[in-house]
Design a protein around this motif. Structure first.
Motif, PDB file in Angstrom:
ATOM      1  N   PRO A   4       0.796  -1.400   0.009  1.00 42.54           N
ATOM      2  CA  PRO A   4      -0.265   0.051  -0.091  1.00 42.54           C
ATOM      3  C   PRO A   4       0.794   1.296   0.022  1.00 42.54           C
ATOM      4  O   PRO A   4       0.433   2.380  -0.639  1.00 42.54           O
ATOM      5  N   PHE A   5       2.164   1.431   0.714  1.00 37.95           N
ATOM      6  CA  PHE A   5       2.848   2.497   0.865  1.00 37.95           C
ATOM      7  C   PHE A   5       3.814   2.438  -0.077  1.00 37.95           C
ATOM      8  O   PHE A   5       4.840   3.331   0.151  1.00 37.95           O
ATOM      9  N   GLU A   6       3.716   1.434  -1.175  1.00 35.50           N
ATOM     10  CA  GLU A   6       4.827   1.385  -2.193  1.00 35.50           C
ATOM     11  C   GLU A   6       6.189   1.456  -1.931  1.00 35.50           C
ATOM     12  O   GLU A   6       7.093   2.499  -2.115  1.00 35.50           O
ATOM     13  N   LYS A   7       6.638   0.446  -0.889  1.00 41.48           N
ATOM     14  CA  LYS A   7       8.103   0.606  -0.698  1.00 41.48           C
ATOM     15  C   LYS A   7       8.936  -0.036  -1.793  1.00 41.48           C
ATOM     16  O   LYS A   7      10.181   0.415  -1.890  1.00 41.48           O
ATOM     17  N   GLY A   8       8.378  -0.945  -2.589  1.00 44.52           N
ATOM     18  CA  GLY A   8       9.202  -1.423  -3.618  1.00 44.52           C
ATOM     19  C   GLY A   8       9.098  -0.511  -4.842  1.00 44.52           C
ATOM     20  O   GLY A   8       8.995   0.816  -4.730  1.00 44.52           O
ATOM     21  N   SER A   9       9.676  -1.056  -6.039  1.00 50.14           N
ATOM     22  CA  SER A   9       9.757  -0.160  -7.102  1.00 50.14           C
ATOM     23  C   SER A   9       8.468  -0.560  -8.193  1.00 50.14           C
ATOM     24  O   SER A   9       8.328   0.164  -9.052  1.00 50.14           O
ATOM     25  N   ARG A  16       4.641  -0.939  -9.357  1.00 51.63           N
ATOM     26  CA  ARG A  16       3.158  -0.234  -9.050  1.00 51.63           C
ATOM     27  C   ARG A  16       2.229  -0.754 -10.086  1.00 51.63           C
ATOM     28  O   ARG A  16       2.055  -0.122 -11.289  1.00 51.63           O
ATOM     29  N   ARG A  52      10.158   6.159 -13.661  1.00 55.92           N
ATOM     30  CA  ARG A  52      11.126   5.431 -13.130  1.00 55.92           C
ATOM     31  C   ARG A  52      11.532   6.218 -11.740  1.00 55.92           C
ATOM     32  O   ARG A  52      11.659   5.916 -10.771  1.00 55.92           O
ATOM     33  N   GLU A  53      11.815   7.555 -12.203  1.00 57.94           N
ATOM     34  CA  GLU A  53      12.450   8.338 -11.184  1.00 57.94           C
ATOM     35  C   GLU A  53      11.237   8.588  -9.941  1.00 57.94           C
ATOM     36  O   GLU A  53      11.671   8.785  -8.676  1.00 57.94           O
ATOM     37  N   HIS A  54      10.081   8.794 -10.422  1.00 58.95           N
ATOM     38  CA  HIS A  54       9.069   9.119  -9.329  1.00 58.95           C
ATOM     39  C   HIS A  54       9.154   7.939  -8.130  1.00 58.95           C
ATOM     40  O   HIS A  54       9.188   8.168  -7.108  1.00 58.95           O
ATOM     41  N   LEU A  55       9.096   6.766  -8.809  1.00 57.59           N
ATOM     42  CA  LEU A  55       9.034   5.383  -7.722  1.00 57.59           C
ATOM     43  C   LEU A  55      10.397   5.296  -7.413  1.00 57.59           C
ATOM     44  O   LEU A  55      10.402   4.846  -6.287  1.00 57.59           O
ATOM     45  N   GLY A  56      11.247   5.622  -7.859  1.00 58.15           N
ATOM     46  CA  GLY A  56      12.937   5.380  -7.586  1.00 58.15           C
ATOM     47  C   GLY A  56      13.054   3.797  -7.769  1.00 58.15           C
ATOM     48  O   GLY A  56      12.322   3.118  -8.233  1.00 58.15           O
ATOM     49  N   GLY A  57      14.412   3.444  -7.641  1.00 55.49           N
ATOM     50  CA  GLY A  57      14.802   2.265  -7.959  1.00 55.49           C
ATOM     51  C   GLY A  57      14.901   1.740  -9.588  1.00 55.49           C
ATOM     52  O   GLY A  57      15.015   2.678 -10.416  1.00 55.49           O
ATOM     53  N   GLU A  58      14.255   0.445  -9.958  1.00 51.82           N
ATOM     54  CA  GLU A  58      14.401   0.011 -11.109  1.00 51.82           C
ATOM     55  C   GLU A  58      12.977   0.395 -11.923  1.00 51.82           C
ATOM     56  O   GLU A  58      12.021   0.479 -11.163  1.00 51.82           O
TER      57      GLU A  58
END
Lengths: 399, 399
Positions: A251-256, A258, A346-352
């Motif tokens: 829910p809080f989008e800790k991963g990359s 979505r 990619r940038e907004h979520l960060g990571g891969e």
């Protein structure tokens, strides 16, 4: 080395309620919802209304005040009802957040009080952000008034505004206290807003639920003709699928990842490139069309399936193409190339980089790169399909 | 009426690490911590330093840069290290939040990048707030540099700044990615800051852990004399008790209860009334003294126990009394009466007033009202004890 391993889970619980005529004298949905919060004294409610909604519903403020008076023994309506501009401008002006905060402060809205936000997704995002940072979070009841916010953004956990010209640069993950979907507000939507929200239903059906996709196909002509019953059914099912996804995922989008952002990498960029002339749902419809063609060209999705998606999008009356799609296609380093949307996503979520594609109707798959040449071919195909449509007599039947 | 019942839990996990000499070339604590975050590429780190810390550690910035260079294959240190004013002013100037946000934007800090905040509690609160609202939360590593932030605020889930002249009006519950307590920073604290943080240890011992209280008593003279080893032990145990409490309780404070705020209703008000001349820990020491006397006068706590608490507070070198305690005592409606702190304490949490008192050393109990007359008597008793101390030769022995 000494250390402390800290770990805990924070439970969240809220209801998404579906009603009609929220402020009618015999409708107790709202008053029941806010008095279920176990406040020791009648809680305060600060109401914020989307200006567009107010203009379409000139009696709304009076209805709210009458409702407040009727139930004054159960809650305390703050006299001052705030009216704020609707649409994307609501998220572009940080002063509006200050206005909400000033009212929270002036009226002593605390963590056991409520902010009731009535409006489209942009207003809900902005008011939700203000509510989430005041006192580290006062209770937010969202009343989404558009198809898009009733079936998607309004029921989720995100709040935010644009900053530094970047979409949702400032924000917070903070679930609402409750969401109340009032079908009455859908009646006054213009055709574009009525239609736009359905793009999110197509999206979630494509990645999760083939039966729902078939329902969307069956009901497309009726919905395009503004039939209320199938629209309400579609909103309910779409909201349900979104809620399930949030519940079962991250829910809080800790991963990359979505997954619900299928079709969105191009959509976000197109909204920005058209200065938000293109509404979010309209951009998502194009983004979906683009990514199903890409899925097909890459060999993941069969031809019949991708054409069904294109046909559904067209039947609902969406455009398949905007000229911005072809801007600087071969120069993806330019700011006004849609392909740059991939890197910004990619940038907004960060990571891969993680992009959802479609393997069959009802089943998505995540990939970590997209081929620029194949994106260009997909855009060319999209333009070709769009032109074919314009010369086809079917258009007259469908829209 | 159709409805969707949404419910889910969000898991949070972070480590509180204890080290010495964080940026020494053979100390891998930081680099190991941030590369454990599974970023696909070497993550970026934006460093923000408390100006007070920088002044006491003139080589700090150079050490950080050297450490960044040494580990440049594992993380990317952003060249620009931000230095911000320390203490309460850090929380009173919203422009500082903007400064952090601008750097986040300019350097492309995303949700898989890090903001490393080095400083006292106020700086950590402010930087943490900026980190929590940027992109709905970029990763925050806190490096608390004071006793107070190492044993209490720095290890918790709160971030925030003051706004509208109200403490922590804006903020977010957002756990850090990690906390690294570096004992080296304690060496340069002035005596007031060294001592002040111990007030939180007294507090948590009184409500939760009699054995820890006895430890504080045994080690009080040594700690007052700036002995490092007992101080490190006390910080560790205090941090552990705070972490356990957050884990087992209501981390995001959905309810009205905040048991860790024993002694804090008066403390917050005294800080404000003295224009933050009184440091938080110093105010908490007075607030604890006041509430143990109150607990005794109300018949909850025996005389021997409350006198042990007073003695411990005195031995550590705290003042028991400030003249502000007697301002407008009989006019609690006045803004500068400490008794008004009760209502402000209730307002910040919202809902019902909930105050922690002490039944025996190591065991707190929550009540929902306090008797004004008894508070006044407690303050008078506090003044009397304070005067007795000033004329006592023991003072010379203890401080």
């Amino acid at each position: 080395m000494r250390k402390i391993d800290q770990s805990f889970s924070v439970p969240f619980r809220y209801q998404v309620l579906f009603t009609e005529g929220l402020f009618k004298s015999d409708n107790t949905c709202l008053v029941d919802t806010i008095t279920a919060g176990h406040s020791p004294r009648p809680p305060k409610i600060l109401v914020v209304v989307d200006q567009g909604v107010q203009e379409h519903h000139p009696l709304l403020l009076a209805d709210i005040k009458r409702y407040g008076k009727q139930h004054q023994d159960r809650f305390q309506l703050i006299d001052e009802i705030l009216v704020v501009p609707g649409g994307e401008p609501a998220k572009n002006d940080p002063k509006l957040v200050d206005t909400i905060l000033e009212a929270v402060e002036a009226h002593g809205i605390d963590r056991h009080s409520y902010v009731l936000a009535i409006g489209g997704g942009a207003v809900l995002d902005m008011v939700g952000y203000a509510a989430s940072i005041a006192h580290r979070g006062v209770r937010l009841v969202r009343v989404p008034t558009t198809v898009l916010s009733q079936n998607d953004s309004g029921i989720g956990v995100k709040n935010g505004i644009n900053f530094f010209g970047k979409k949702n640069f400032l924000g917070a993950f903070d679930p609402p206290f409750a969401v109340i979907n009032d079908a009455h507000f859908l009646l006054t939507l213009d055709d574009r807003d009525w239609r736009a929200g359905i793009a999110e239903a197509i999206k979630v059906a494509l990645i999760k639920d083939a039966a729902f996709f078939e329902q969307l196909e069956r009901e497309a002509v009726a919905v395009a003709g503004r039939s209320m019953e199938p629209m309400q059914d579609q909103i309910f099912r779409c909201a349900e699928l979104h809620a399930e996804h949030i519940r079962g995922g991250d829910p809080f989008e800790k991963g990359s990842s979505r997954p619900l952002d299928f079709g969105h990498w191009a959509a976000h960029k197109l909204e920005q490139m058209t200065n938000f002339e293109l509404r979010h749902g309209e951009a998502v419809a194009i983004g979906i069309a683009l990514d199903v063609i890409y899925s097909h060209l890459e060999g993941r999705l069969d031809e019949a399936s991708y054409l069904r998606v294109i046909r559904l999008i067209e039947t609902l009356g969406f455009s398949l193409f905007v000229p911005e799609l072809k801007q600087n296609l071969r120069n993806p380093e330019k700011l006004d190339s849609v392909i740059r949307g991939l890197e910004e996503f990619r940038e907004h979520l960060g990571g891969e980089l993680t992009i959802m594609l479609i393997e069959e109707i009802g089943r998505g798959v995540e990939v970590h790169e997209m081929d620029t040449e194949l994106i260009i071919q997909s855009i060319e195909k999209l333009e070709e399909l769009s032109k074919a449509r314009k010369t086809s007599p079917e258009k007259l039947i469908h829209t």
